[in-house]
Structures are given as structure tokens and as C-alpha cells.
Design an enzyme around this catalytic site. Structure first.
Site, mmCIF file in Angstrom:
data_model
loop_
_atom_site.group_PDB
_atom_site.id
_atom_site.type_symbol
_atom_site.label_atom_id
_atom_site.label_comp_id
_atom_site.label_asym_id
_atom_site.label_seq_id
_atom_site.Cartn_x
_atom_site.Cartn_y
_atom_site.Cartn_z
ATOM 1 C CD GLU A 104 27.548 48.449 54.352
ATOM 2 O OE1 GLU A 104 28.574 48.082 54.263
ATOM 3 O OE2 GLU A 104 27.037 48.699 52.963
ATOM 4 C CE LYS A 109 39.695 36.212 48.499
ATOM 5 N NZ LYS A 109 38.152 35.992 49.295
ATOM 6 C CD GLU A 111 32.120 50.746 42.571
ATOM 7 O OE1 GLU A 111 31.586 51.442 43.402
ATOM 8 O OE2 GLU A 111 32.335 51.261 41.534
ATOM 9 C CB CYS A 141 26.834 48.409 48.116
ATOM 10 S SG CYS A 141 26.267 48.362 46.238
HETATM 11 P P1 NAD Z 1 34.363 41.948 52.957
HETATM 12 O O1 NAD Z 1 35.076 43.580 52.869
HETATM 13 O O2 NAD Z 1 34.337 41.557 54.099
HETATM 14 O O3 NAD Z 1 35.072 41.129 51.735
HETATM 15 C C1 NAD Z 1 35.213 41.645 50.547
HETATM 16 C C2 NAD Z 1 36.404 40.488 49.810
HETATM 17 O O4 NAD Z 1 37.602 40.953 50.472
HETATM 18 C C3 NAD Z 1 36.044 39.132 50.198
HETATM 19 O O5 NAD Z 1 36.508 38.296 48.991
HETATM 20 C C4 NAD Z 1 37.164 38.711 51.430
HETATM 21 O O6 NAD Z 1 37.551 37.439 51.213
HETATM 22 C C5 NAD Z 1 38.397 39.890 50.725
HETATM 23 N N1 NAD Z 1 39.170 40.211 52.022
HETATM 24 C C6 NAD Z 1 38.734 40.425 53.367
HETATM 25 N N2 NAD Z 1 39.755 40.609 54.067
HETATM 26 C C7 NAD Z 1 40.853 40.779 53.037
HETATM 27 C C8 NAD Z 1 42.171 41.158 53.432
HETATM 28 N N3 NAD Z 1 42.734 41.402 54.478
HETATM 29 N N4 NAD Z 1 42.867 41.231 52.133
HETATM 30 C C9 NAD Z 1 42.430 40.966 50.962
HETATM 31 N N5 NAD Z 1 41.312 40.502 50.819
HETATM 32 C C10 NAD Z 1 40.380 40.719 51.868
HETATM 33 O O7 NAD Z 1 32.925 42.525 52.070
HETATM 34 P P2 NAD Z 1 31.827 41.408 52.244
HETATM 35 O O8 NAD Z 1 31.186 41.177 53.412
HETATM 36 O O9 NAD Z 1 32.177 40.335 51.304
HETATM 37 O O10 NAD Z 1 30.766 42.244 51.285
HETATM 38 C C11 NAD Z 1 29.774 43.334 51.778
HETATM 39 C C12 NAD Z 1 30.238 44.570 51.732
HETATM 40 O O11 NAD Z 1 30.729 45.021 50.209
HETATM 41 C C13 NAD Z 1 29.350 45.574 52.195
HETATM 42 O O12 NAD Z 1 30.071 46.659 52.906
HETATM 43 C C14 NAD Z 1 28.845 46.294 50.890
HETATM 44 O O13 NAD Z 1 28.503 47.650 50.988
HETATM 45 C C15 NAD Z 1 30.091 46.141 49.885
HETATM 46 N N6 NAD Z 1 29.570 46.158 48.427
HETATM 47 C C16 NAD Z 1 29.819 47.359 47.689
HETATM 48 C C17 NAD Z 1 29.215 47.774 46.468
HETATM 49 C C18 NAD Z 1 29.521 48.833 45.881
HETATM 50 O O14 NAD Z 1 29.292 48.874 44.619
HETATM 51 N N7 NAD Z 1 30.014 49.873 46.458
HETATM 52 C C19 NAD Z 1 28.512 46.464 45.730
HETATM 53 C C20 NAD Z 1 28.481 45.318 46.592
HETATM 54 C C21 NAD Z 1 28.944 45.276 47.913
#
Ligand code: NAD
Length: 501
Positions: free
Chosen positions: A394, A186, A261, A295
Site C-alpha cells: 500500500e 486517540k 480496519e 484505504c
Molecule cells: P498508522 O497505522 O500509522 O496510524 C494510525 C493510528 O495509530 C494513529 O493515531 C497513530 O498515532 C497510532 N499509532 C501508531 N503507532 C502506534 C502504536 N505503536 N500503538 C498505538 N497507536 C499507534 O496509520 P495512518 O498513517 O494514520 O493511516 C493510514 C492507514 O490507515 C493506511 O494504511 C490506510 O489504508 C488505513 N486506513 C484504513 C481504513 C479502513 O477502513 N480499512 C480507513 C482509513 C485508513
């Protein structure tokens, strides 16, 4: 913001379909979503918005491919051969895959191209891991042959963010396939087209029906339906810390495996004894590369008091020289923020910083932005209180919080006084201090005199609320396997229980 002609290539701007059980399909409700190029705000592509019913079909297909069709029973060599074929297909399409991601999230072409190209040796490396996977033979007890085997874990739900769509997907997809798992992906609603294009390459390579599935849509209902599905054995999630907690909650009732992650607020610590020319570059790359949407962004810049003012002056001068503009142009240093939600979030945190009493050190840059797109200037706050929201939460944008410290103990205390622990860096020419900092910083990655370096051969993951488990590195297959312990009675041992008759 001025408008301009749609520059997204016609080949990208089409109706996409999801991959479920080897078939290309729309959403059962007919609902769709669009991609938006954050540089010019043009909408492009039509992406299915999957319903819970679509998710059900995808999980059922992955279940059947795992439980009945024999994917886990294929030899590691067969699975590795398919992964190597996929590497070849990716290699032939690097430019296209990189360009698509740029039109989705506005990151620089140079970075996205490098990322797409890195997937090629990464896939080959993971193929090698599959071929070399082995259990242990253990001399445990007399009369028994005992050994362990690693078996594929099952059906994986891979849920992904928008900042590095394909790179982060490969961290999950390659080891899951290599280990013999099946997968339902997804992608983020912001970056689904590039994932569907990669799924097309997977199909061309010939992965069996149901082994790779992609459902597209928003977190609600699509992501939630997938995370909560009883047919899923493991969630591999990259996203916000809040999202990660939702994943743990979704899987707790089935004791589901999770790899998370999550977010970061990483300290980038500059000591007075550092090579300051290098440190300036490291701090700039740490927070302004990828428009801060990384991240591992070094968003807390800790500077030793004796050099603080001079360092901030140099930092502001360097930030003023950054060229903001078209992420496809070779001379652009910083592209736009990826999407409207993220733009609003970054603006909100800039307002929070001002309200908390931090000093905006370079306000003049806000008056010199490109006239299209979701641009935020490289923003530097000084006088940031270590426990303020600006320093603790963040932001995921080009906003740097500079914090002054007095000595090494003070730096370590401030660096570790946070609920996150993804990465940390220290800039110093003192070898002893470098080693001490490696030990004292509570983070999954620590750099000395470097920032933002990563490679598929090195594990990556977070301490504390920055994550759970590790991806990449020589143990990358482990989170996609279960260990089975086997005891074989060699005949010398009689099984007995209770009183002897
Ligand atoms: P997000 O948590 O908003 O969304 C991530 C994914 O989860 C998306 O596909 C979203 O549609 C899905 N999602 C959202 N709500 C959900 C739910 N209730 N149930 C299931 N799926 C759901 O994150 P984002 O804004 O897309 O990405 C940015 C974040 O990702 C930042 O916090 C960043 O630090 C983190 N990130 C971490 C790493 C790492 O390796 N640690 C790498 C890249 C990004």
C-alpha cells in the site's frame, strides 16, 4: 515553494485541550504538537501531547463511568436521544468541521463537507439501532426459559488515522455510545484539532462525565499507552496493517476484543467488454480521489490485454486534465498529500517503481505542480509486475499500478494474489461475468461497474490482512456488545449430580 499568509481561520488556530473525565486539560508534561496545513505548510493550533499518566487518567474515567456511574444501565432510548442531539450539533457545525479537516489533511472541501454531513443521518441511524437492539428467546430444553441479552462490552480505545478523521471516528463513536460503552479516543497526531472540536460538541450535548474522553499525541507514547492499558476492554483501530498487528499484540495477553480496519491494495479490473467511458471515470476516482489516500483506493488497475494500450492512453489523458491546487477551491480535483511523512513515503515508492523496472507513463506531470504544498502528480505506472513491491504494498498516494491480464481467470488470479483484501471492482457489461467476479474476488467490498461507494447502512471491513470484523450496517452495535445466555429453571427440572440417594 512560495510562502503565503496564514489562511487558517483564527477560531481554529488556538490552544486545544484534551477531554478527560469531563474536564478540559493539557498534557501533564506540558508537551504539545502542531497541526500543519499541507497546502501551504503553515503550522497552526497547539495540541497537547498526552503522557502515559494522562492516558491512565482517561482510562480510569472511562472505567468509572462504565463500572460505577451507570452509563450502560441507561435505557437505549436515553442513549439514542443523546446521539440524536449530537447529530443536531454536528448538522449545525458541518461546514466548520469539514473546513478544519481540510486544513489538517488537505483533502477536498467537497469531500470533507459531504463526509461531515453524512455523519448526521449516520448518528440518527445508529440511535435507531440502539432502540431496536434485542436478544433472542430460544426454546432450548424442556423446563427452561432461555434467552440471550446483549450487554455493553466495556471501555473502548478508539485509535484513528488522518485520512478521514471524523468520518472514521463516527464509525466507532456512535455504536460504542449507542451500545452503552464508554470511550477513550486517540486521533492521529496529524488531525487532532477536529476531533477535539467534535469532543466539545459531545460535551455541549451532555454526555455524562467520563463517557467520552479524548487523548491526543503521537503513536508513541500516547497510542501505545492506550492500546496496552489493562483497563481497556476493546481496541477499535483504523490505520495501517502494521499498526493493526501491533494492536493485536497489545491486546493478546488480556484476550482483548479488537476491530481492525486496515490497509488495502485493491484491484480495479477493466474487461474489454466494459463501458470504457464509465470505466475510465471509475479508475480515476478509484486512485486519484482523496489524492489516493483512501484505504479502499483502487491502486492496482488490471486491464485486459486487448484494450490495454488504448485504455492507458485515455487514462494518461484524463490524468493530465486533473486540476491540482487549493483543496478549499471548488474547481480543484486533487489536493496535496496530507503530511510530510506521507509525502516522503509516496516519493520513495515512485523511486521503488522505477527501480523495479515499471514504466512511468506520465512523467511530464511532475513538472507542472502548484508551487506551494505537498503535491504529487497523478502518477501512472505501466508494465508493473504483479508480485513487485509497487503492486503488492500500500502506497496511500496518487500512484496507480497498471497490470495487463489475458482473460478472466488470469484477472482473478492476479487480483487475489496478495495479502490484503479490502475492496475490489470489476467493469464489465456481461451479467454472468459480473456475478462470477463477485464470488471469486477475495475482498470485503466488491463493486460492479462502480468504485468508492459506501454508506452507513452497509457493512465495511477487510478480508485477510485488511482487517478484522466489520463496522457500519445493521450489525454495527455487535462489536460493542457481549452476548449473555440466560437459563431459568421453571421449577420442573431438579438439579442433580452423581448417584441418587
Ligand atoms: P498508522 O497505522 O500509522 O496510524 C494510525 C493510528 O495509530 C494513529 O493515531 C497513530 O498515532 C497510532 N499509532 C501508531 N503507532 C502506534 C502504536 N505503536 N500503538 C498505538 N497507536 C499507534 O496509520 P495512518 O498513517 O494514520 O493511516 C493510514 C492507514 O490507515 C493506511 O494504511 C490506510 O489504508 C488505513 N486506513 C484504513 C481504513 C479502513 O477502513 N480499512 C480507513 C482509513 C485508513
Amino acid at each position: 515553494m512560495a510562502s503565503m499568509a496564514n489562511r487558517v481561520p483564527a477560531a481554529f488556530d488556538r490552544d486545544y485541550q484534551m477531554l478527560i473525565d469531563g474536564e478540559w486539560t493539557g498534557s501533564s508534561t506540558g508537551e504539545t504538537l502542531r497541526c500543519v496545513d499541507p497546502f501551504d505548510l503553515h503550522e497552526w493550533a497547539q495540541i497537547p501531547a498526552a503522557s502515559a499518566e494522562d492516558v491512565d487518567r482517561a482510562v480510569a474515567a472511562a472505567r468509572r463511568a462504565f463500572d460505577q456511574d451507570g452509563w450502560p444501565q441507561r435505557t437505549p432510548q436515553e442513549r439514542a436521544a443523546l446521539l440524536r442531539k449530537l447529530a443536531d450539533r454536528i448538522e449545525a457545525h458541518c461546514d466548520e468541521l469539514a473546513r478544519m479537516q481540510v486544513h489538517e489533511n488537505g483533502k477536498l472541501m467537497s469531500e470533507m463537507f459531504g463526509g461531515a454531513r453524512a455523519m448526521v443521518p449516520h448518528a440518527r441511524y445508529v440511535a435507531g439501532l440502539a432502540e431496536n437492539a434485542m436478544g433472542h428467546s430460544v426454546e432450548a430444553l424442556p423446563g427452561f426459559t432461555s434467552y440471550t441479552v446483549k450487554e455493553a462490552l466495556g471501555v473502548v480505545a478508539a485509535i484513528l488515522p488522518w485520512n478521514t478523521p471524523l468520518g472514521l471516528l463516527s464509525w466507532k463513536l456512535f455504536p460504542a455510545l449507542a451500545a452503552g460503552c464508554t470511550i477513550v479516543i486517540k486521533p492521529s497526531e496529524v488531525t487532532s484539532a477536529s476531533t477535539l472540536r467534535l469532543a466539545e460538541l459531545c460535551q455541549e450535548v451532555g454526555f455524562p462525565r467520563g463517557v467520552v474522553n479524548v487523548v491526543t499525541g503521537h503513536g508513541q507514547p500516547t497510542g501505545a499507552a492506550l492500546a496496552n492499558h489493562p483497563g481497556v476492554d476493546k481496541i477499535a483501530f483504523t490505520g495501517s496493517t502494521g499498526g493493526g498487528k501491533a494492536m493485536m499484540a497489545a491486546s493478546v495477553h488480556r484476550v482483548g476484543r479488537t476491530t481492525l480496519e486496515l490497509g488495502g491494495k485493491s484491484p480495479n479490473i477493466v474487461f474489454a467488454d466494459a463501458d470504457l467511458d464509465d470505466a475510465i471515470h471509475g479508475v480515476m476516482a478509484g486512485i486519484f480521489a482523496a489524492t489516493g489516500q483512501s484505504c479502499m483506493a483502487g491502486s492496482r488497475v488490471l486491464v485486459e490485454a486487448s484494450i490495454h494500450d488504448a485504455f492507458v492512453e485515455r487514462l494518461c489523458a484524463a490524468a493530465a486534465k486533473l486540476k491540482l491546487g487549493d483543496p478549499l477551491a471548488a474547481d480543484t480535483d486533487m489536493g496535496p498529500v496530507a503530511c510530510r511523512n506521507q509525502y516522503a513515503k509516496v516519493q520513495e515508492y515512485i523511486a521503488i517503481g522505477k527501480a523495479e523496472g515499471a514504466t512511468l507513463a506520465n512523467p511530464e506531470l511532475a513538472d507542472a505542480l502548484p508551487d506551494t504544498g505537498l503535491f504529487v502528480p497523478p502518477t501512472i505506472f505501466t508494465g508493473v509486475a504483479p508480485r513487485s513491491r509497487l503492486a503488492q504494498e500500500e502506497i496511500f498516494g496518487p500512484v496507480c499500478s497498471v497490470i495487463r491480464f489475458e482473460d478472466e481467470d488470469d484477472a482473478v488470479r492476479i487480483a487475489n494474489d496478495i495479502s490484503l483484501g479490502l475492496a475490489a471492482a470489476a467493469w464489465t457489461q456481461n451479467v454472468g461475468r459480473a456475478h462470477r467476479m463477485v464470488k471469486r474476488l477475495r475482498a470485503g467490498t466488491v463493486w460492479i461497474n462502480a468504485y468508492r461507494v459506501a454508506h452507513y447502512t452497509m457493512p465495511f471491513g477487510g478480508f485477510k490482512e485488511s482487517g478484522l470484523g466489520r463496522e457500519l450496517g445493521p450489525d454495527a452495535l455487535d462489536p460493542y456488545t457481549e452476548t449473555k445466555s440466560v437459563w431459568i429453571n421453571n421449577g420442573a427440572v431438579r438439579q442433580s449430580f452423581g448417584r441418587k440417594s
